[in-house]
Scaffold this active site. Structure first.
Site, PDB file in Angstrom:
ATOM      1  N   ASP A 210       0.972  -1.012  -0.119  1.00 56.61           N
ATOM      2  CA  ASP A 210       0.315   0.238   0.500  1.00 56.61           C
ATOM      3  C   ASP A 210       0.379   1.153  -0.241  1.00 56.61           C
ATOM      4  O   ASP A 210       1.111   1.855   0.860  1.00 56.61           O
ATOM      5  CB  ASP A 210      -0.790   0.148   1.433  1.00 56.61           C
ATOM      6  CG  ASP A 210      -2.002   0.960   1.495  1.00 56.61           C
ATOM      7  OD1 ASP A 210      -1.349   2.293   0.830  1.00 56.61           O
ATOM      8  OD2 ASP A 210      -2.382   1.849   2.504  1.00 56.61           O
ATOM      9  N   GLN A 213       1.154   6.886   1.292  1.00 56.30           N
ATOM     10  CA  GLN A 213       1.426   7.784   2.289  1.00 56.30           C
ATOM     11  C   GLN A 213       3.334   7.689   1.717  1.00 56.30           C
ATOM     12  O   GLN A 213       3.934   8.311   1.560  1.00 56.30           O
ATOM     13  CB  GLN A 213       1.294   7.463   3.291  1.00 56.30           C
ATOM     14  CG  GLN A 213       0.413   7.494   3.882  1.00 56.30           C
ATOM     15  CD  GLN A 213      -0.417   8.887   4.423  1.00 56.30           C
ATOM     16  OE1 GLN A 213       0.106   9.666   3.713  1.00 56.30           O
ATOM     17  NE2 GLN A 213      -1.885   9.578   3.814  1.00 56.30           N
ATOM     18  N   LYS A 236      -3.594  11.747  -2.566  1.00 65.25           N
ATOM     19  CA  LYS A 236      -2.720  12.513  -2.146  1.00 65.25           C
ATOM     20  C   LYS A 236      -2.114  13.219  -2.477  1.00 65.25           C
ATOM     21  O   LYS A 236      -0.651  13.371  -1.740  1.00 65.25           O
ATOM     22  CB  LYS A 236      -2.277  11.696  -1.394  1.00 65.25           C
ATOM     23  CG  LYS A 236      -3.519  10.781  -0.231  1.00 65.25           C
ATOM     24  CD  LYS A 236      -3.296   9.657   0.758  1.00 65.25           C
ATOM     25  CE  LYS A 236      -4.567   8.532   0.837  1.00 65.25           C
ATOM     26  NZ  LYS A 236      -5.240   9.264   2.263  1.00 65.25           N
TER      27      LYS A 236
END
Ligand code: PMP
Length: 418
Positions: A210, A213, A236
């Site tokens: 993932d 971030q 993001k």
């Protein structure tokens, strides 16, 4: 400005800020906006906003269908953005870049296709205690359906993963898939995913990373990581909402059944049955998020021109400064590893003040932070707190804004001790 190619020049945060119109508004009358909620979603530069505007004004049409000029222009831009994304994460081929709605959809796609087809009762999926709900719940749903077991790698008190426990699970259990976040949205921990991938592969398992971030904040190379699946979200990384990416190894994607059925994902439809389109279209049923994909390409252009190393260095300097200054505030508890080892996230709680009150008091001073469990309730259970406050930084934030955050926290403390 148009960001200049990285050439050793100092990072010009004022020039970057000039590109983001939302940063120049007042949050309340006379109070400027200080946006420190970047881990939730980032702001957009003119270059991305103008790209969306240009698409709708000049060449809005469906892709892969029309023979007319508008559709050809839309298709070209949509596919060109895919090539930009491929280069950005160093994927071997554009066929391995699947557009999704975001990280959540990418993980669900893998759970519902590869995992559903390849996992059976008793098989083990390894996740971690620090995952976002989007990397826990899809596996729980699969476990309920298929009798698959989930094991969670514990989080140590310093905010890193217990890698001994990870090695032990791989040694002792029939693990088929490891699914782990690259950078924690709460602790900021940068997990050693290249090493974890090697260990997973040695144990005969695949690994899904993932990268929600990570991709916005640091250079990412999916081949160097040697991951099998890698997912992230456009919103993001200064791109539009509603667009994200699943990178998957080609042999895996080729062998996987499709997920959603409909237009564009087929090769031939007969009433008796259908055959599937080639990659990546097999996984892109229906009219996709065309403007958003093109906008993501513009975001990639912007970040690439600025240089991901430069953005990362700017954020790192801010994180070091923020954590130092936060530690000065009496009654603050900080969560996660030392600044040098983490992403641009400062998560904390303040003695005697609920995180929501902290966020509300800061909001009154024009400072946007996030409060709550940040879609990581199991991690908050491990930390022993119901909620935390989080300031998260990005390419346009400044040291002055961090000073304002600290001042805001002192004001919040005063308000609560009066
Ligand atoms: N994983 C992580 C680490 C995240 O921070 C987020 C967003 N907070 C997600 C997954 C989910 O991303 P999205 O909502 O864009 O699908």
């Amino acid at each position: 400005m148009n960001p200049q190619p990285s050439n050793g020049m100092p990072y010009d945060v004022d020039a970057v800020r000039a590109d983001f119109p939302i940063l120049h508004q007042e949050h309340h009358t006379g109070v400027p906006l200080i946006y420190l909620d970047n881990a939730a979603s980032s702001q957009k530069p003119n270059q991305v906003i103008d790209t969306l505007d240009d698409y709708y004004r000049r060449y809005n049409a469906n892709v892969h269908r029309g023979i007319h000029k508008l559709s050809e222009a839309a298709t070209f831009a949509y596919e060109e953005a895919r090539i930009k994304v491929k280069k950005f994460i160093n994927a071997p081929s554009k066929r391995e870049i699947i557009y999704t709605r975001g990280t959540t959809e990418g993980i669900n796609l893998v759970a519902q296709t590869w995992a559903r087809a390849n996992l059976s009762e008793g098989d083990v999926v390894v996740s971690t205690q620090m995952e976002h709900h989007s990397n826990i719940v899809p596996w729980q749903m699969l476990a309920a359906e298929k009798g698959v077991h989930i094991r969670y790698v514990p989080v140590l008190p310093d905010g890193t993963l217990d890698l001994n426990a990870y090695a032990q699970i791989l040694r002792e259990e029939p693990v088929k898939l490891v699914t782990v976040m690259y950078v924690s949205n709460v602790l900021g921990t940068v997990n050693p995913v290249a090493q974890m991938a090697r260990q997973a592969h040695d144990a005969g398992a695949l690994i899904l990373v993932d990268g929600a971030q990570a991709v916005p904040h640091m250079p990412v190379d999916v081949q160097a990581l040697d991951c099998d699946f890698f997912v992230f979200s456009g919103h993001k990384m200064i791109g539009p909402t509603g667009i994200g990416v699943l990178y998957g190894r080609r042999d895996l994607l080729e062998a996987m059944p499709p997920w959603m059925g409909g237009g564009d994902m087929i090769s031939r439809v007969r009433l008796e049955g259908s055959t599937w389109n080639e990659l990546p279209y097999k996984f892109e049923a229906g009219t996709p998020a065309i403007a958003e994909a093109i906008g993501l390409g513009a975001a990639v252009d912007y970040l690439s021109a600025l240089g991901m190393e430069n953005i990362h260095a700017h954020e790192q300097a801010m994180t070091v400064y923020a954590l130092d200054r936060l530690a000065e505030v009496p009654g603050i508890t900080l969560y996660g590893p030392d600044a040098e080892k983490k992403g641009a996230v400062a998560t904390f709680s303040m003695q005697g003040i609920h995180a929501h009150d902290v966020a509300q008091l800061l909001d009154g001073q024009g400072i946007a932070v996030r409060a709550g469990h940040h879609c990581a309730q199991p991690l908050h259970d491990v930390l022993g707190i119901p909620a935390s406050a989080r300031a998260s930084f990005y390419l346009y934030n400044t040291f002055t804004e961090i000073d304002a955050l600290i001042e805001g926290l002192y004001k919040a403390k005063t308000a609560f001790t009066l």
